[in-house]
Design an enzyme around this catalytic site. Structure first.
Site, PDB file in Angstrom:
ATOM      1  N   ARG A  51       0.804  -1.232   0.000  1.00 26.34           N
ATOM      2  CA  ARG A  51       0.000   0.000   0.000  1.00 26.34           C
ATOM      3  C   ARG A  51       0.830   1.272   0.000  1.00 26.34           C
ATOM      4  O   ARG A  51       0.597   2.183  -0.785  1.00 26.34           O
ATOM      5  CB  ARG A  51      -0.907   0.074   1.241  1.00 26.34           C
ATOM      6  CG  ARG A  51      -2.266  -0.493   1.067  1.00 26.34           C
ATOM      7  CD  ARG A  51      -2.678  -1.146   2.350  1.00 26.34           C
ATOM      8  NE  ARG A  51      -1.729  -2.183   2.646  1.00 26.34           N
ATOM      9  CZ  ARG A  51      -1.800  -3.415   2.130  1.00 26.34           C
ATOM     10  NH1 ARG A  51      -2.817  -3.735   1.384  1.00 26.34           N
ATOM     11  NH2 ARG A  51      -0.877  -4.325   2.378  1.00 26.34           N
ATOM     12  N   THR A  52       1.778   1.360   0.923  1.00 25.55           N
ATOM     13  CA  THR A  52       2.452   2.648   1.120  1.00 25.55           C
ATOM     14  C   THR A  52       3.274   2.995  -0.120  1.00 25.55           C
ATOM     15  O   THR A  52       3.167   4.102  -0.659  1.00 25.55           O
ATOM     16  CB  THR A  52       3.328   2.606   2.389  1.00 25.55           C
ATOM     17  OG1 THR A  52       2.531   2.089   3.445  1.00 25.55           O
ATOM     18  CG2 THR A  52       3.822   3.979   2.756  1.00 25.55           C
ATOM     19  N   LYS A  80      25.616  -3.337   0.338  1.00 23.11           N
ATOM     20  CA  LYS A  80      27.095  -3.252   0.326  1.00 23.11           C
ATOM     21  C   LYS A  80      27.590  -2.448   1.513  1.00 23.11           C
ATOM     22  O   LYS A  80      28.789  -2.164   1.620  1.00 23.11           O
ATOM     23  CB  LYS A  80      27.561  -2.580  -0.966  1.00 23.11           C
ATOM     24  CG  LYS A  80      27.106  -3.244  -2.239  1.00 23.11           C
ATOM     25  CD  LYS A  80      27.539  -2.396  -3.439  1.00 23.11           C
ATOM     26  CE  LYS A  80      26.651  -2.637  -4.637  1.00 23.11           C
ATOM     27  NZ  LYS A  80      26.754  -1.543  -5.609  1.00 23.11           N
ATOM     28  N   ARG A 101      10.948   4.038   3.828  1.00 23.11           N
ATOM     29  CA  ARG A 101      10.561   3.058   4.864  1.00 23.11           C
ATOM     30  C   ARG A 101      11.824   2.315   5.284  1.00 23.11           C
ATOM     31  O   ARG A 101      12.628   1.927   4.419  1.00 23.11           O
ATOM     32  CB  ARG A 101       9.526   2.078   4.323  1.00 23.11           C
ATOM     33  CG  ARG A 101       9.298   0.904   5.280  1.00 23.11           C
ATOM     34  CD  ARG A 101       8.122   0.066   4.894  1.00 23.11           C
ATOM     35  NE  ARG A 101       6.868   0.774   5.141  1.00 23.11           N
ATOM     36  CZ  ARG A 101       5.670   0.214   5.044  1.00 23.11           C
ATOM     37  NH1 ARG A 101       5.566  -1.061   4.704  1.00 23.11           N
ATOM     38  NH2 ARG A 101       4.581   0.918   5.270  1.00 23.11           N
ATOM     39  N   HIS A 129       4.224   5.618  11.765  1.00 27.01           N
ATOM     40  CA  HIS A 129       3.838   5.479  10.355  1.00 27.01           C
ATOM     41  C   HIS A 129       2.917   6.660  10.032  1.00 27.01           C
ATOM     42  O   HIS A 129       1.714   6.512   9.889  1.00 27.01           O
ATOM     43  CB  HIS A 129       3.121   4.144  10.151  1.00 27.01           C
ATOM     44  CG  HIS A 129       2.942   3.724   8.717  1.00 27.01           C
ATOM     45  ND1 HIS A 129       3.067   4.597   7.648  1.00 27.01           N
ATOM     46  CD2 HIS A 129       2.627   2.517   8.177  1.00 27.01           C
ATOM     47  CE1 HIS A 129       2.848   3.940   6.530  1.00 27.01           C
ATOM     48  NE2 HIS A 129       2.580   2.673   6.820  1.00 27.01           N
TER      49      HIS A 129
HETATM   50  N1   CP Z   1      -0.570  -0.097   5.713  1.00 29.05           N
HETATM   51  C1   CP Z   1       0.683  -0.338   5.241  1.00 29.05           C
HETATM   52  O1   CP Z   1       1.676   0.292   5.645  1.00 29.05           O
HETATM   53  O2   CP Z   1       0.717  -1.318   4.302  1.00 29.05           O
HETATM   54  P1   CP Z   1       2.038  -1.769   3.508  1.00 29.05           P
HETATM   55  O3   CP Z   1       2.975  -2.383   4.526  1.00 29.05           O
HETATM   56  O4   CP Z   1       1.563  -2.718   2.468  1.00 29.05           O
HETATM   57  O5   CP Z   1       2.666  -0.518   2.937  1.00 29.05           O
END
Ligand code: CP
Length: 303
Positions: A51-52, A80, A101, A129
């Protein structure tokens, strides 16, 4: 230059403006189709995501911009030994904005310190998040007209679930929020969060039984047990199916209660619940695109 590292980086007034923009984008997509012509988003994902990452990419493409990036650390020079600081210095020359991320808490903050472009925390370890929280708040506001004066049950892995930590922080600033934390003893919300709630006189209770609190809830925020953050597989297997929301449990809820989930789902919501009009989690995922479009425009100062 502004980054988004925590959901608290925007005031509630700024969030209102962001959500107004997201709703306008949803209703008038053509108006924004070239808003990011010539701009590039880098998605630096050191951890898996559907999603993100894809909603960020969809957001930039829908704004007329372009995207580049990597979707796992193993295919980047992190494998590396390159540091996040060096990577972002380089990416600053390749893109105009970066969504990052990382499994290590604080890594996007370290990147932001060295970056020449806005950095967005797209999830750091079990910490925060923020863009999921923007998605959650936009969903609540769009589906009910307001944010405030409700009881929300957060259920599942409240220890490792970064979406939960971010959402609690963000909701602390709104009026009349009553929290009910529903988890096994081992996966309780961290003490630093409950201490903050106590210090701010924000009501909360901690329970293990979902059924008994169902009738009180205006929102039920389900979460999966975060396998990747467990130290041993035995504990994960023992706890993974502790809560399963099914149609029998939904019968205990208010007729207007909404079920949210950041997704991905594993077993914690039976697929039979998807047909219930109160299941809002797939709509929620779609709001993630509009709010990320609004965020990109805001951080690039294009609105
Ligand atoms: N909700 C969410 O962060 O989903 P993903 O881990 O698929 O990005």
């Amino acid at each position: 230059m502004r980054h988004l590292l925590s959901p608290m980086d925007f005031t509630t007034e700024e969030l209102d403006k962001l959500f107004d923009l997201a709703n306008d984008i949803e209703n008038n997509p053509a108006k924004y189709a070239h808003a990011c012509d010539g701009r590039i988003l880098a998605t630096c994902f050191y951890e898996p995501s559907t999603r993100t990452r894809l909603s960020f990419e969809s957001a930039m493409l829908r704004l007329g911009g372009q995207v580049l990036g990597f979707s796992d650390a193993g295919s980047s020079s992190a494998s590396k030994g390159e540091s996040v600081s060096d990577t972002i210095k380089v990416i600053s020359g390749y893109a105009d904005i970066c969504a990052m991320r990382h499994p290590k808490e604080g890594a996007p903050m370290v990147a932001a310190e060295k970056s020449d472009i806005p950095v967005i925390n797209a999830g750091d370890g079990g910490h925060q998040h923020p863009t999921q929280t923007l998605t959650d708040l936009l969903t609540i506001r769009s589906l009910t007209g307001t944010i405030g004066n409700f009881t929300i049950g957060l259920c599942g892995d409240l220890k490792f679930g970064r979406t939960v930590h971010s959402l609690i922080h963000a909701l602390e600033r709104y009026e009349g929020i009553n929290f009910i934390f529903i988890s096994p003893q081992e996966l309780r919300v961290p003490d630093y969060i409950t201490e903050e709630l106590k210090a701010n006189n924000i009501p909360y209770e901690e329970v293990t039984n979902l059924e008994t609190v169902m009738p009180q809830l205006d929102f039920l925020y389900m979460t999966r047990v975060q396998r990747e953050r467990f130290f041993n597989e035995e504990d994960y297997i023992r706890l993974k199916d502790f809560y399963i929301l099914d149609t029998a449990k939904m019968e205990l809820a208010k007729p207007e209660m909404l079920v949210l989930h950041p997704l991905p789902r594993v077993n914690e919501i039976s697929v039979e619940v998807d047909k219930d009009p109160r299941a809002a989690y797939f709509k929620q995922a779609k709001y993630g695109v509009y709010v990320r479009m609004a965020l990109i425009l805001t951080l690039l100062e294009l609105v």
